[in-house]
Every structure is written in C-alpha cells, then in structure tokens.
Design a protein around this motif. Structure first.
Motif, PDB file in Angstrom:
ATOM      1  N   TYR A  85      10.025  -5.786   2.819  1.00 23.83           N
ATOM      2  CA  TYR A  85       9.538  -6.746   1.808  1.00 23.83           C
ATOM      3  C   TYR A  85      10.344  -6.700   0.518  1.00 23.83           C
ATOM      4  O   TYR A  85      10.326  -7.646  -0.260  1.00 23.83           O
ATOM      5  N   ARG A 113      -8.247  -2.206   0.760  1.00 26.20           N
ATOM      6  CA  ARG A 113      -8.440  -0.765   0.968  1.00 26.20           C
ATOM      7  C   ARG A 113      -9.635  -0.277   0.165  1.00 26.20           C
ATOM      8  O   ARG A 113      -9.739  -0.587  -1.027  1.00 26.20           O
ATOM      9  N   ARG A 140     -11.954   1.808  -2.173  1.00 25.48           N
ATOM     10  CA  ARG A 140     -11.677   2.698  -3.308  1.00 25.48           C
ATOM     11  C   ARG A 140     -12.797   3.712  -3.461  1.00 25.48           C
ATOM     12  O   ARG A 140     -13.904   3.525  -2.948  1.00 25.48           O
ATOM     13  N   HIS A 179      11.364  -0.567   3.475  1.00 24.04           N
ATOM     14  CA  HIS A 179      10.454  -1.634   3.049  1.00 24.04           C
ATOM     15  C   HIS A 179      11.177  -2.990   3.136  1.00 24.04           C
ATOM     16  O   HIS A 179      11.869  -3.396   2.202  1.00 24.04           O
ATOM     17  N   VAL A 238       3.443  -6.275  -4.313  1.00 23.25           N
ATOM     18  CA  VAL A 238       3.228  -4.842  -4.077  1.00 23.25           C
ATOM     19  C   VAL A 238       4.205  -4.053  -4.954  1.00 23.25           C
ATOM     20  O   VAL A 238       5.373  -4.422  -5.087  1.00 23.25           O
ATOM     21  N   PHE A 239       3.673  -3.001  -5.553  1.00 24.80           N
ATOM     22  CA  PHE A 239       4.529  -2.114  -6.346  1.00 24.80           C
ATOM     23  C   PHE A 239       5.374  -1.257  -5.412  1.00 24.80           C
ATOM     24  O   PHE A 239       4.948  -0.938  -4.299  1.00 24.80           O
ATOM     25  N   ILE A 240       6.550  -0.866  -5.883  1.00 26.43           N
ATOM     26  CA  ILE A 240       7.476  -0.080  -5.060  1.00 26.43           C
ATOM     27  C   ILE A 240       7.914   1.170  -5.810  1.00 26.43           C
ATOM     28  O   ILE A 240       8.879   1.149  -6.586  1.00 26.43           O
ATOM     29  N   GLY A 241       7.169   2.268  -5.554  1.00 27.67           N
ATOM     30  CA  GLY A 241       7.562   3.538  -6.157  1.00 27.67           C
ATOM     31  C   GLY A 241       8.705   4.197  -5.403  1.00 27.67           C
ATOM     32  O   GLY A 241       9.350   5.116  -5.916  1.00 27.67           O
ATOM     33  N   SER A 242       8.963   3.709  -4.178  1.00 26.90           N
ATOM     34  CA  SER A 242       9.964   4.379  -3.339  1.00 26.90           C
ATOM     35  C   SER A 242      11.378   4.274  -3.900  1.00 26.90           C
ATOM     36  O   SER A 242      12.272   4.948  -3.400  1.00 26.90           O
ATOM     37  N   ARG A 272       2.460  -7.591   1.471  1.00 30.17           N
ATOM     38  CA  ARG A 272       3.761  -7.132   1.962  1.00 30.17           C
ATOM     39  C   ARG A 272       4.444  -8.134   2.894  1.00 30.17           C
ATOM     40  O   ARG A 272       5.521  -7.869   3.403  1.00 30.17           O
ATOM     41  N   HIS A 323      -7.950  -8.095  -5.426  1.00 29.41           N
ATOM     42  CA  HIS A 323      -6.633  -7.474  -5.236  1.00 29.41           C
ATOM     43  C   HIS A 323      -6.471  -6.773  -3.890  1.00 29.41           C
ATOM     44  O   HIS A 323      -7.352  -6.076  -3.418  1.00 29.41           O
ATOM     45  N   ARG A 324      -5.339  -6.984  -3.290  1.00 26.57           N
ATOM     46  CA  ARG A 324      -4.809  -6.133  -2.225  1.00 26.57           C
ATOM     47  C   ARG A 324      -3.295  -6.273  -2.302  1.00 26.57           C
ATOM     48  O   ARG A 324      -2.800  -7.322  -2.762  1.00 26.57           O
ATOM     49  N   SER A 325      -2.555  -5.241  -1.902  1.00 28.31           N
ATOM     50  CA  SER A 325      -1.095  -5.354  -1.921  1.00 28.31           C
ATOM     51  C   SER A 325      -0.658  -6.325  -0.838  1.00 28.31           C
ATOM     52  O   SER A 325      -1.206  -6.320   0.272  1.00 28.31           O
TER      53      SER A 325
HETATM   54  C1  LIG Z   1       3.138   2.848  -8.840  1.00 27.87           C
HETATM   55  C2  LIG Z   1       2.909   2.397  -7.414  1.00 27.87           C
HETATM   56  C3  LIG Z   1       3.903   2.563  -6.486  1.00 27.87           C
HETATM   57  C4  LIG Z   1       3.737   2.095  -5.173  1.00 27.87           C
HETATM   58  N1  LIG Z   1       4.761   2.218  -4.286  1.00 27.87           N
HETATM   59  C5  LIG Z   1       4.655   1.673  -3.055  1.00 27.87           C
HETATM   60  C6  LIG Z   1       5.766   1.688  -2.166  1.00 27.87           C
HETATM   61  O1  LIG Z   1       6.828   2.242  -2.452  1.00 27.87           O
HETATM   62  N2  LIG Z   1       5.623   1.076  -0.978  1.00 27.87           N
HETATM   63  C7  LIG Z   1       4.476   0.430  -0.607  1.00 27.87           C
HETATM   64  O2  LIG Z   1       4.429  -0.133   0.491  1.00 27.87           O
HETATM   65  N3  LIG Z   1       3.394   0.403  -1.442  1.00 27.87           N
HETATM   66  C8  LIG Z   1       3.459   0.999  -2.648  1.00 27.87           C
HETATM   67  N4  LIG Z   1       2.405   0.938  -3.515  1.00 27.87           N
HETATM   68  C9  LIG Z   1       1.163   0.232  -3.127  1.00 27.87           C
HETATM   69  C10 LIG Z   1       0.062   1.214  -2.759  1.00 27.87           C
HETATM   70  O3  LIG Z   1       0.339   1.774  -1.505  1.00 27.87           O
HETATM   71  C11 LIG Z   1      -1.269   0.450  -2.751  1.00 27.87           C
HETATM   72  O4  LIG Z   1      -1.541  -0.083  -4.030  1.00 27.87           O
HETATM   73  C12 LIG Z   1      -2.432   1.372  -2.333  1.00 27.87           C
HETATM   74  O5  LIG Z   1      -2.251   1.853  -1.030  1.00 27.87           O
HETATM   75  C13 LIG Z   1      -3.755   0.615  -2.398  1.00 27.87           C
HETATM   76  O6  LIG Z   1      -3.699  -0.535  -1.604  1.00 27.87           O
HETATM   77  P1  LIG Z   1      -3.984  -1.989  -2.223  1.00 27.87           P
HETATM   78  O7  LIG Z   1      -3.042  -2.209  -3.381  1.00 27.87           O
HETATM   79  O8  LIG Z   1      -3.735  -2.943  -1.095  1.00 27.87           O
HETATM   80  O9  LIG Z   1      -5.396  -2.001  -2.654  1.00 27.87           O
HETATM   81  C14 LIG Z   1       2.522   1.461  -4.801  1.00 27.87           C
HETATM   82  C15 LIG Z   1       1.506   1.318  -5.757  1.00 27.87           C
HETATM   83  C16 LIG Z   1       1.690   1.780  -7.038  1.00 27.87           C
HETATM   84  C17 LIG Z   1       0.586   1.601  -8.044  1.00 27.87           C
END
Ligand SMILES: Cc1cc2nc3c(=O)[nH]c(=O)nc-3n(C[C@H](O)[C@H](O)[C@H](O)COP(=O)(O)O)c2cc1C
Length: 260
Positions: free
Chosen positions: A89, A190, A192, A87, A146-150, A18, A14-16
């Motif tokens: 993406y 990234r 952990r 964002h 990638v998750f988006i909490g923003s 974008r 896993h990696r996010s």
């Molecule tokens: C609930 C949640 C919300 C997140 N919101 C954002 C976001 O708004 N924008 C973004 O670029 N990444 C977001 N992320 C991704 C995290 O930044 C990312 O998972 C973390 O930095 C670890 O990197 P990785 O997933 O590449 O291992 C979010 C992740 C989670 C779990």
C-alpha cells in the motif's frame, strides 16, 4: 468548503485502510486535509513538524522495501522469485506523506539547543497530532489511510531518500487514498481496550487480570474472524519481546537529538 462527515462519526468509524481503488485524490481534497494538519495545536507555538509528500514511484518502492526489513540483496532475490513483499500500500496509495520532527527552522532563525530529550518529545508529539488531524480530515471526506511506522526499520535510508538535513527526523508515513471497501481487510474495526481499563480518575488504576484477559479474548476472536491465530498478548510479545530498533538512539544523536 467540501462536504464532510461530522467529526465524532468520522472518529468513531476509524479503521486503517490498506486497499485503495486507484483513484487519485483531487487537489482540492489534498489541500483541505493538509490545511487541517497545518491548523493543529503545537507545543509552545514551535511548529516542530514537516511533511514530505512522496510522489516519485522509485522512492515509493524504496519505502516498500524498507517496510519489510530485509537487506537490498534478499529483497531483490525475493522479487526475482515472484514474491511481493512489504507494505504494497506504500506503492499503491494515492498519496504517501512522511511526517518528520523538525528543528531545522529553529536553528536557521535562532541560536538554540535542540539536543535535549524534551525537544524530541515536543517534535514527536507535534508530528503525531498533526498527522492525526490529517488522517481524520481525510476520513471525514470519505478517504482512508494507514500510518507507516515501518520506515523506521531503516531510518537512516529513509532520511537519505528524502535528503533530510541534520535536525530533521522521519517519524512515520501516512498512506492515503479512496478506500476499496470490497476488500475484506478494510471492512472490520479492531477492538480497543474498554473505557474502564483505559481511563482512571485522580490516580492511576492498574488493570485487573480479568479485564485484560477478557480483552485478550476479544482480540483473539477478532483475529480468528480474519483467519489469523493471534491475540493481544502475542502481538505485544512480537513487538516488545526482543530488541526494539536498537539503532534509534545513535541515529537520533547523529541528527542532533537526545544527546542529553
Ligand atoms: C504510529 C503508527 C505506525 C503504524 N505503522 C504501521 C505500519 O508500518 N504498517 C501497518 O500496516 N500499519 C501500521 N499502523 C497501523 C496500526 O497497525 C493500526 O492503527 C492498529 O493495528 C489499529 O488498527 P486500526 O487503525 O484499523 O483501528 C501504524 C499505526 C500508528 C499509529
């Protein structure tokens, strides 16, 4: 059944993601990953989650605007100045899914009280588990996301965009698409927290300063490799150092959650 990568390998890789190639996600793949979400465990069999799939480009743009936490006027001015903020993406991904905690159906079917804090915990936990199933399934098919909490920067506007009724709250989005692996931002994982900090046995173990400092160094090196001056301490301070979306409780109360 579509071919997929083994579970453990998928999770460890896993990696996010974008940056995407622009290729759409086939109906077959989308259905498979949503079915993986549907199959997840759920607290007390309550199924307190809904997913809203956002395809309208204007709504995607609105979610991008929310992601950079500026008022509409400042955002439009920045756009006029040629700046592409927020964002990107959220607009460019093949699929954008918003995960909502949902007690609406419970009110439709029964005379219930869902304003207890425990109910919000159930909804948030159920939604997070479902979303992780969806992302893991997508990754196993060679997709990325990638998750988006923003979207919680302006959670009221996010709710309006999706026309959410009372008892439904948007928690986070999920961008999905075919990864553009030529892009540097998709290439690294990234670091952990190590297992000996993360996991303790029988009683909670407070992490040693040495272990935390070691990890902080690792994160600093990771960012340095990406040309960014940052470490984990700075990251924590940037997020938790001041007010953290202080409007949240009022909004949750308005939606019928967490009044007691
Ligand atoms: C609930 C949640 C919300 C997140 N919101 C954002 C976001 O708004 N924008 C973004 O670029 N990444 C977001 N992320 C991704 C995290 O930044 C990312 O998972 C973390 O930095 C670890 O990197 P990785 O997933 O590449 O291992 C979010 C992740 C989670 C779990």
């Amino acid at each position: 059944m579509i071919d997929s990568k083994p579970t453990l390998q998928t999770l460890l890789d896993h990696r996010s993601i974008r940056k995407y190639t622009g290729e759409p996600i086939s109906e077959e793949m989308l259905t498979a990953i949503l079915e993986a979400g549907r199959a997840v465990s759920t607290s007390s069999f309550l199924q307190a989650t809904s997913i809203v799939r956002v395809v309208d480009p204007a709504k995607r743009t609105a979610f991008r605007q929310i992601s950079c936490d500026m008022n509409a006027q400042a955002y439009e001015q920045a756009q006029a100045d040629g700046k592409r903020l927020g964002h990107g993406y959220v607009e460019s991904c093949a699929e954008y899914l918003v995960f909502c905690m949902d007690a609406k159906r419970h009110h439709q079917l029964a005379d219930v009280n869902t304003d207890w804090t425990e109910v919000a915990l159930i909804g948030a936990i159920d939604s997070a588990l479902m979303a992780q199933n969806v992302l893991a399934a997508a990754e196993s098919l060679g997709l990325g996301g990638v998750f988006i909490g923003s979207l919680r920067n302006d959670i009221a506007r996010a709710s309006e965009l999706l026309e959410l009724p009372k008892h439904v709250v948007p928690l986070f989005g999920l961008c999905l698409g075919h990864p553009d692996m030529s892009s540097k931002i998709n290439q690294s994982q990234r670091p952990r927290l190590p297992l000996d900090v993360l996991v303790s046995t029988d009683t909670y173990q407070v992490a040693s300063d040495a272990a935390l400092n070691d990890y902080n160094e690792q994160v600093r090196e990771y960012y340095h490799g990406r040309g960014i001056q940052m470490d984990w301490t700075a990251q924590i301070a940037a997020t938790f150092g001041g007010e953290v979306r202080p409007f949240m409780l009022e909004y949750l109360n308005k939606q019928g959650f967490m009044s007691r």
